[in-house]
Design a protein around this motif. Structure first.
Motif, PDB file in Angstrom:
ATOM      1  N   LEU A  24      13.888  11.193   0.064  1.00 44.79           N
ATOM      2  CA  LEU A  24      12.430  11.113   0.097  1.00 44.79           C
ATOM      3  C   LEU A  24      11.725  12.211   0.672  1.00 44.79           C
ATOM      4  CD1 LEU A  24      10.005   8.855   0.335  1.00 44.79           C
ATOM      5  CD2 LEU A  24      10.535   8.602   2.785  1.00 44.79           C
ATOM      6  N   CYS A  51       6.665  10.080  -1.507  1.00 47.92           N
ATOM      7  CA  CYS A  51       6.124   8.892  -2.012  1.00 47.92           C
ATOM      8  C   CYS A  51       5.453   9.051  -3.544  1.00 47.92           C
ATOM      9  CB  CYS A  51       5.276   7.952  -1.178  1.00 47.92           C
ATOM     10  SG  CYS A  51       6.021   7.311   0.085  1.00 47.92           S
ATOM     11  N   ILE A  66       9.214   4.876  -4.066  1.00 43.97           N
ATOM     12  CA  ILE A  66       9.070   3.735  -3.181  1.00 43.97           C
ATOM     13  C   ILE A  66       8.237   2.727  -4.044  1.00 43.97           C
ATOM     14  CG2 ILE A  66       8.238   2.866  -1.113  1.00 43.97           C
ATOM     15  CD1 ILE A  66      10.578   4.697  -0.945  1.00 43.97           C
ATOM     16  N   PHE A  72       4.779   1.484  -3.027  1.00 47.14           N
ATOM     17  CA  PHE A  72       3.561   2.253  -2.930  1.00 47.14           C
ATOM     18  C   PHE A  72       3.425   3.090  -4.094  1.00 47.14           C
ATOM     19  CE2 PHE A  72       5.246   2.505   1.917  1.00 47.14           C
ATOM     20  CZ  PHE A  72       4.449   1.465   2.113  1.00 47.14           C
ATOM     21  N   CYS A  76      -0.805  -0.457  -2.736  1.00 48.56           N
ATOM     22  CA  CYS A  76      -1.283   0.597  -1.267  1.00 48.56           C
ATOM     23  C   CYS A  76      -2.716   0.156  -0.569  1.00 48.56           C
ATOM     24  CB  CYS A  76      -1.437   1.896  -1.606  1.00 48.56           C
ATOM     25  SG  CYS A  76      -0.183   2.564  -2.252  1.00 48.56           S
ATOM     26  N   THR A 119      -4.111   5.000   0.011  1.00 53.31           N
ATOM     27  CA  THR A 119      -2.815   5.321  -0.814  1.00 53.31           C
ATOM     28  C   THR A 119      -2.316   6.820   0.219  1.00 53.31           C
ATOM     29  OG1 THR A 119      -3.576   4.847  -2.981  1.00 53.31           O
ATOM     30  CG2 THR A 119      -1.741   6.295  -2.698  1.00 53.31           C
ATOM     31  N   CYS A 165      -0.680   5.213   3.649  1.00 48.30           N
ATOM     32  CA  CYS A 165       0.702   4.533   3.219  1.00 48.30           C
ATOM     33  C   CYS A 165       1.719   5.638   2.914  1.00 48.30           C
ATOM     34  CB  CYS A 165       0.486   3.657   1.755  1.00 48.30           C
ATOM     35  SG  CYS A 165      -0.447   2.126   2.451  1.00 48.30           S
ATOM     36  N   TRP A 166       1.304   6.521   1.987  1.00 55.98           N
ATOM     37  CA  TRP A 166       2.603   7.691   1.867  1.00 55.98           C
ATOM     38  C   TRP A 166       2.817   8.584   3.122  1.00 55.98           C
ATOM     39  CZ3 TRP A 166       1.060  10.223  -3.639  1.00 55.98           C
ATOM     40  CH2 TRP A 166       1.109   9.245  -4.322  1.00 55.98           C
ATOM     41  N   GLU A 186       6.363   8.430   4.839  1.00 52.56           N
ATOM     42  CA  GLU A 186       7.053   9.651   5.022  1.00 52.56           C
ATOM     43  C   GLU A 186       7.424  10.118   6.457  1.00 52.56           C
ATOM     44  OE1 GLU A 186       4.991  12.395   2.435  1.00 52.56           O
ATOM     45  OE2 GLU A 186       5.501  10.860   0.536  1.00 52.56           O
TER      46      GLU A 186
END
Length: 120
Positions: free
Chosen positions: A44, A49, A54, A57, A63, A99, A102-103, A107
């Motif tokens: 990761l 992402c 993932i 996502f 997302c 998005t 979320c990333w 992360e």
């Protein structure tokens, strides 16, 4: 898995969902659980992402739904990061905000586990 409890974001409810996502990806890695976790977290860190690793996502719609469901936690993690960095976190890929959050949060959450468990 005890290693997932070592994180500065465990106060956020979304941490339980992040842990479920992490655990769902470990079976594709070799070794015992801790080695699987380390390999996953290293992958990761290399790809992020944005690499598509993932599944939860990959799509903006997914997302967006995740962001709406966990908006307070995701915005809270972002605020914690900005406070720690002393500056705003930049959305350098010009992603939709949901998005990006979320990333960013996933992360950072994973990096925190890696740092706390494997960089001692």
């Amino acid at each position: 898995m005890k290693a997932l409890d070592k994180n500065e974001y465990t106060d956020y409810d979304v941490s339980h969902v992040f842990n479920e996502i992490i655990l769902s990806h470990l079976d594709s890695y070799n070794g015992k659980k801790k080695q699987q976790l380390k390999s996953f977290l290293e992958d990761l860190q290399k790809g992020g992402c944005i690499s598509g690793m993932i599944g939860e996502f990959i799509y903006h719609n997914d997302c967006k739904a995740f962001y709406i469901k966990h908006i307070e936690d995701l915005e809270g993690i972002k605020e914690d990061l900005e406070e720690a960095f002393g500056e705003p976190v930049a959305n350098r890929y010009k992603l939709p905000h949901y998005t990006f959050l979320c990333w960013l949060c996933f992360e950072e959450y994973c990096y925190g586990i890696y740092r706390d468990v494997f960089e001692q």
